[in-house]
Design a protein around this motif. Structure first.
Motif, mmCIF file in Angstrom:
data_model
loop_
_atom_site.group_PDB
_atom_site.id
_atom_site.type_symbol
_atom_site.label_atom_id
_atom_site.label_comp_id
_atom_site.label_asym_id
_atom_site.label_seq_id
_atom_site.Cartn_x
_atom_site.Cartn_y
_atom_site.Cartn_z
ATOM 1 N N SER A 1 10.722 -11.662 -2.739
ATOM 2 C CA SER A 1 10.521 -12.500 -1.537
ATOM 3 C C SER A 1 11.262 -13.823 -1.672
ATOM 4 O O SER A 1 11.550 -14.304 -2.769
ATOM 5 C CB SER A 1 9.032 -12.728 -1.301
ATOM 6 N N GLY B 1 11.071 -8.464 0.320
ATOM 7 C CA GLY B 1 10.083 -8.349 1.401
ATOM 8 C C GLY B 1 10.200 -9.460 2.426
ATOM 9 O O GLY B 1 9.324 -9.597 3.282
ATOM 10 N N ALA C 1 10.527 -13.447 3.941
ATOM 11 C CA ALA C 1 10.021 -14.796 3.671
ATOM 12 C C ALA C 1 8.772 -14.718 2.793
ATOM 13 O O ALA C 1 7.859 -13.944 3.061
ATOM 14 C CB ALA C 1 9.697 -15.484 4.988
ATOM 15 N N GLN D 1 3.453 -16.933 0.714
ATOM 16 C CA GLN D 1 2.733 -18.072 0.127
ATOM 17 C C GLN D 1 3.435 -19.398 0.392
ATOM 18 O O GLN D 1 2.814 -20.448 0.329
ATOM 19 C CB GLN D 1 2.618 -17.891 -1.398
ATOM 20 N N LEU E 1 10.363 -19.923 5.664
ATOM 21 C CA LEU E 1 11.013 -19.686 6.966
ATOM 22 C C LEU E 1 12.245 -20.571 7.111
ATOM 23 O O LEU E 1 13.327 -20.124 7.504
ATOM 24 C CB LEU E 1 10.035 -19.970 8.106
ATOM 25 N N PRO F 1 13.313 -1.941 -0.407
ATOM 26 C CA PRO F 1 12.605 -2.195 0.865
ATOM 27 C C PRO F 1 12.854 -3.634 1.329
ATOM 28 O O PRO F 1 12.530 -4.569 0.610
ATOM 29 C CB PRO F 1 11.126 -1.976 0.492
ATOM 30 N N ALA G 1 12.607 -6.545 4.509
ATOM 31 C CA ALA G 1 11.939 -6.848 5.773
ATOM 32 C C ALA G 1 12.241 -8.282 6.190
ATOM 33 O O ALA G 1 12.720 -9.087 5.394
ATOM 34 C CB ALA G 1 10.433 -6.660 5.616
ATOM 35 N N GLY G 2 11.955 -8.573 7.473
ATOM 36 C CA GLY G 2 12.072 -9.941 7.991
ATOM 37 C C GLY G 2 13.470 -10.504 7.809
ATOM 38 O O GLY G 2 14.479 -9.883 8.147
ATOM 39 N N TYR H 1 17.525 -9.711 8.730
ATOM 40 C CA TYR H 1 18.253 -10.481 9.734
ATOM 41 C C TYR H 1 19.523 -11.105 9.171
ATOM 42 O O TYR H 1 20.540 -11.172 9.858
ATOM 43 C CB TYR H 1 17.372 -11.576 10.346
ATOM 44 N N GLY I 1 7.222 -4.214 7.975
ATOM 45 C CA GLY I 1 6.978 -2.930 7.335
ATOM 46 C C GLY I 1 5.804 -2.173 7.940
ATOM 47 O O GLY I 1 5.063 -2.710 8.763
ATOM 48 N N VAL J 1 2.273 -3.822 8.218
ATOM 49 C CA VAL J 1 2.106 -4.806 9.296
ATOM 50 C C VAL J 1 2.113 -4.090 10.649
ATOM 51 O O VAL J 1 1.324 -4.428 11.552
ATOM 52 C CB VAL J 1 3.218 -5.887 9.226
HETATM 53 C C1 HXC Z 1 5.324 -12.468 -0.775
HETATM 54 C C2 HXC Z 1 5.585 -10.231 -1.041
HETATM 55 C C3 HXC Z 1 6.232 -10.137 0.195
HETATM 56 C C4 HXC Z 1 6.420 -11.339 0.952
HETATM 57 C C5 HXC Z 1 6.150 -8.188 -0.663
HETATM 58 N N1 HXC Z 1 5.539 -8.989 -1.532
HETATM 59 N N2 HXC Z 1 6.573 -8.856 0.412
HETATM 60 N N3 HXC Z 1 5.120 -11.377 -1.528
HETATM 61 N N4 HXC Z 1 5.932 -12.476 0.427
HETATM 62 N N5 HXC Z 1 7.050 -11.358 2.117
HETATM 63 C C6 HXC Z 1 4.950 -8.645 -2.808
HETATM 64 C C7 HXC Z 1 3.663 -7.852 -2.674
HETATM 65 O O1 HXC Z 1 2.562 -8.696 -2.515
HETATM 66 C C8 HXC Z 1 3.615 -7.114 -3.992
HETATM 67 O O2 HXC Z 1 3.179 -8.001 -4.976
HETATM 68 C C9 HXC Z 1 5.089 -6.828 -4.273
HETATM 69 O O3 HXC Z 1 5.832 -7.771 -3.488
HETATM 70 C C10 HXC Z 1 5.528 -5.454 -3.845
HETATM 71 O O4 HXC Z 1 5.085 -5.218 -2.511
HETATM 72 P P1 HXC Z 1 4.398 -3.843 -2.070
HETATM 73 O O5 HXC Z 1 3.884 -4.054 -0.703
HETATM 74 O O6 HXC Z 1 3.445 -3.400 -3.115
HETATM 75 O O7 HXC Z 1 5.672 -2.884 -2.104
HETATM 76 P P2 HXC Z 1 6.042 -1.702 -1.126
HETATM 77 O O8 HXC Z 1 4.863 -0.830 -0.922
HETATM 78 O O9 HXC Z 1 7.309 -1.128 -1.689
HETATM 79 O O10 HXC Z 1 6.366 -2.366 0.268
HETATM 80 C C11 HXC Z 1 7.469 -3.221 0.403
HETATM 81 C C12 HXC Z 1 7.382 -3.914 1.798
HETATM 82 C C13 HXC Z 1 5.990 -4.577 1.947
HETATM 83 C C14 HXC Z 1 7.561 -2.822 2.854
HETATM 84 C C15 HXC Z 1 8.544 -4.883 1.857
HETATM 85 O O11 HXC Z 1 5.738 -5.375 0.781
HETATM 86 C C16 HXC Z 1 5.889 -5.443 3.150
HETATM 87 O O12 HXC Z 1 5.693 -4.939 4.252
HETATM 88 N N6 HXC Z 1 5.967 -6.776 2.923
HETATM 89 C C17 HXC Z 1 5.885 -7.690 4.024
HETATM 90 C C18 HXC Z 1 7.157 -7.638 4.771
HETATM 91 C C19 HXC Z 1 7.234 -8.558 5.964
HETATM 92 O O13 HXC Z 1 6.576 -8.369 6.960
HETATM 93 N N7 HXC Z 1 8.025 -9.629 5.806
HETATM 94 C C20 HXC Z 1 8.325 -10.424 6.891
HETATM 95 C C21 HXC Z 1 8.305 -11.808 6.416
HETATM 96 S S1 HXC Z 1 8.771 -12.803 7.802
HETATM 97 P P3 HXC Z 1 2.254 -7.501 -6.199
HETATM 98 O O14 HXC Z 1 1.935 -8.789 -6.913
HETATM 99 O O15 HXC Z 1 1.105 -6.827 -5.593
HETATM 100 O O16 HXC Z 1 3.154 -6.586 -6.980
HETATM 101 C C22 HXC Z 1 10.339 -13.267 7.553
HETATM 102 C C23 HXC Z 1 10.801 -14.305 8.516
HETATM 103 C C24 HXC Z 1 12.280 -14.217 8.752
HETATM 104 O O17 HXC Z 1 11.028 -12.839 6.700
HETATM 105 C C25 HXC Z 1 12.612 -14.620 10.118
HETATM 106 C C26 HXC Z 1 13.390 -13.547 10.844
HETATM 107 C C27 HXC Z 1 13.994 -14.039 12.093
#
Ligand code: HXC
Length: 496
Positions: free
Chosen positions: A81, A111, A113, A116, A122, A148, A150-151, A155, A176, A179
């Motif tokens: 992240s 994953g 942004a 925490q 952002l 994997p 995301a976000g 972009y 993902g 969510v």
């Molecule tokens: C902090 C994160 C994280 C994140 C994953 N982790 N994404 N920590 N911030 N964004 C951490 C998890 O807590 C976990 O920690 C480890 O990474 C692995 O994640 P898992 O979920 O266990 O892995 P997996 O099953 O392979 O899934 C991967 C994933 C999923 C599909 C990426 O983690 C996910 O959906 N994450 C959120 C993605 C998301 O919605 N991001 C959007 C952020 S908004 P531990 O300690 O348990 O191992 C953004 C704004 C940009 O980016 C603006 C765009 C215009």
């Protein structure tokens, strides 16, 4: 700091991220930048997790002897992240790549942004996006999706020139499945939502679908071999190991005599370019048009070819978007365009109209008109209606327009034309079928050949198919220094 758990192991062990970068750069050329950077975030226990490098390795090095800047995210560190420090490292690398006029490669495994870190994360992405846009058209930017993502981790790649994904192990989505489930209650697998196949075949977001990490890295190196380091340089010349003057009779056998029969235009492409130099882009999406990079007499060219094998090579929304984007990428980096035309027109119908084919088709038109690189075309068979105009015709700025002897250039095919022009006459005839056939034959003789276009000067030469490679090369070599200036403006405002 007492009580702080410093995860030195992340640095001590050779991470997947480091292995990827080492494979990317020429042996012994990798220089890591900012390995000691750690985040300053508090809360969620982060203060106890100081990670040297903050989950991303940023580095410079050489690829085939040319400077390149690249980062690789480390999924084992907080899911790859992006926090404020992680972002700061990538942004600094972008700045350096711009200053050096060198390509920028991102190996994404994140994953998005870092939840925490809230607004700091952002904002970090904002800094990266802004630099992606500033660098667009200045230096090549290539994104590998290696896990994997995301976000912001999708972009930022979407703002770059080329995106490639690794099959089965990489995914791209704004949010993902976890969510998605909480918002829309929909159950969907990562593969369906954003796997390499989804983006290579359904959305077109990914330009390449690779079988493994190793293949991905190898293909990025190959892709860079077609691109200049920046927009002020020429694309790299490689002396051809293939006779540029070869007359290939194989050309003559590709296009069937029956204009309704399909054939694979990639066979024409392969014969035009230097042997084994064609690198197809977005091969799995909008297959009714083929685009890709290749070399002609050693010079890099971008090929755009209608594909009669798929829906008769008709232009539709996706094909227009695909070709338009590719043309703009070539134009940005000074890569001449070679268009191979065999197109029955734009696909009619409600689905296309509701999908906005007017705007999407206009993207292709705009891209061809705007492109100031040398533009060469060959009409292999059909060039009908708006599609004739769009596909690099002289009228939209084509520099060289060639045609094969059986090329058909007309507003529409004989059936449609006779139906529109002669409906009443046919209905009143003693034998309507015979009269219609006569009128069609008359129309075909008049329009379904390149003669009128050649007499008007819209076609520069009617050539034998076997001469295609040689004649294209001869025209290309005299156009390589083409310079075209447009009226000063902030920027054009074509349909996005
Ligand atoms: C902090 C994160 C994280 C994140 C994953 N982790 N994404 N920590 N911030 N964004 C951490 C998890 O807590 C976990 O920690 C480890 O990474 C692995 O994640 P898992 O979920 O266990 O892995 P997996 O099953 O392979 O899934 C991967 C994933 C999923 C599909 C990426 O983690 C996910 O959906 N994450 C959120 C993605 C998301 O919605 N991001 C959007 C952020 S908004 P531990 O300690 O348990 O191992 C953004 C704004 C940009 O980016 C603006 C765009 C215009």
């Amino acid at each position: 700091m007492p009580g702080t758990e410093v995860i030195w192991e992340a640095r001590a062990k050779v991470s997947v991220a480091m292995a990827r970068l080492e494979r990317l750069f020429d042996d012994g050329t990798l220089e890591v930048i900012g390995a000691e950077v750690t985040h300053r975030a508090q809360g969620f226990g982060l203060e106890k997790k100081k990670i040297p490098g903050d989950g991303v390795i940023t580095a410079s090095g050489l690829i085939e002897g040319r400077p390149v800047f690249a980062y690789a995210q480390d999924r084992t560190v907080l899911g790859g992240s992006l926090g404020q420090a992680h972002a700061q490292k990538i942004a600094r690398l972008q700045d350096l790549a711009m200053r050096a006029g060198a390509p920028f490669v991102g190996i994404n495994d994140s994953g998005g942004a870092r939840i925490q870190e809230g607004v700091d994360a952002l904002g970090g992405y904002g800094e990266i996006f802004r630099r992606n846009v500033a660098a667009s058209g200045v230096i090549p930017q290539i994104s590998v999706i290696a896990g994997p993502c995301a976000g912001g981790a999708v972009y930022s790649p979407a703002l770059t020139d080329f995106v490639g994904m690794v099959d089965q192990s990489s995914f791209m989505f704004l949010t993902g499945p976890k969510v998605v489930k909480t918002v829309t209650f929909e159950d969907i697998t990562v593969e369906d939502l954003g796997g390499a196949r989804t983006h290579a075949e359904r959305t077109g977001v990914s330009h390449f679908r690779w079988g493994s990490d190793e293949e991905a890295i190898g293909q990025v190196r190959r892709l860079l071999s077609y691109l200049p380091s920046n927009h002020r340089e020429e694309p790299p010349f490689v002396a051809p190991g293939d006779d540029v003057a070869r007359m290939d009779v194989a050309f003559n056998a590709i296009v069937p005599a029956d204009p309704r029969k399909p054939y694979d235009v990639r066979r024409v492409v392969e014969l035009v370019v230097d042997r084994d130099t064609f690198m197809e882009v977005q091969a799995g999406w909008a297959k009714n048009v083929v685009v890709g990079l290749g070399r002609l007499g050693g010079h890099v060219v971008g090929l755009v070819a209608n594909q009669p094998l798929v829906n008769a090579g008709v232009l539709d929304i996706d094909a227009s978007r695909k070709a338009a984007r590719f043309i703009r990428t070539c134009n940005a980096f000074g890569i001449p365009l070679v268009s191979l035309v065999d197109v029955p027109g734009f696909l009619p119908g409600r689905e296309q109209e509701y999908g906005g084919v007017i705007d999407h088709g206009a993207k292709l038109l705009y891209a061809y008109c705007e492109a100031s690189v040398p533009k060469l075309s060959v009409i292999l068979r059909k060039a009908y209606g708006g599609a004739y105009i769009v596909m690099s015709s002289q009228h939209v700025g084509g520099d060289v327009n060639l045609a094969w002897p059986r090329a058909e250039i007309a507003v529409m095919g004989a059936n449609g034309a006779v139906e529109v022009l002669n409906r009443r006459e046919i209905a009143a005839a003693d034998d309507p079928e015979a009269r219609a056939a006569e009128l069609r034959a008359d129309y075909e003789e008049r329009f379904l050949n390149p003669n009128i276009a050649a007499q008007r000067g819209y076609i520069d030469a009617v050539i034998e198919p076997c001469e295609t490679r040689w004649r294209l090369y001869r025209h290309l070599r005299v156009m390589l220094n083409k310079r075209e200036w447009s009226a000063p403006k902030r920027h054009g405002n074509g349909p996005l």
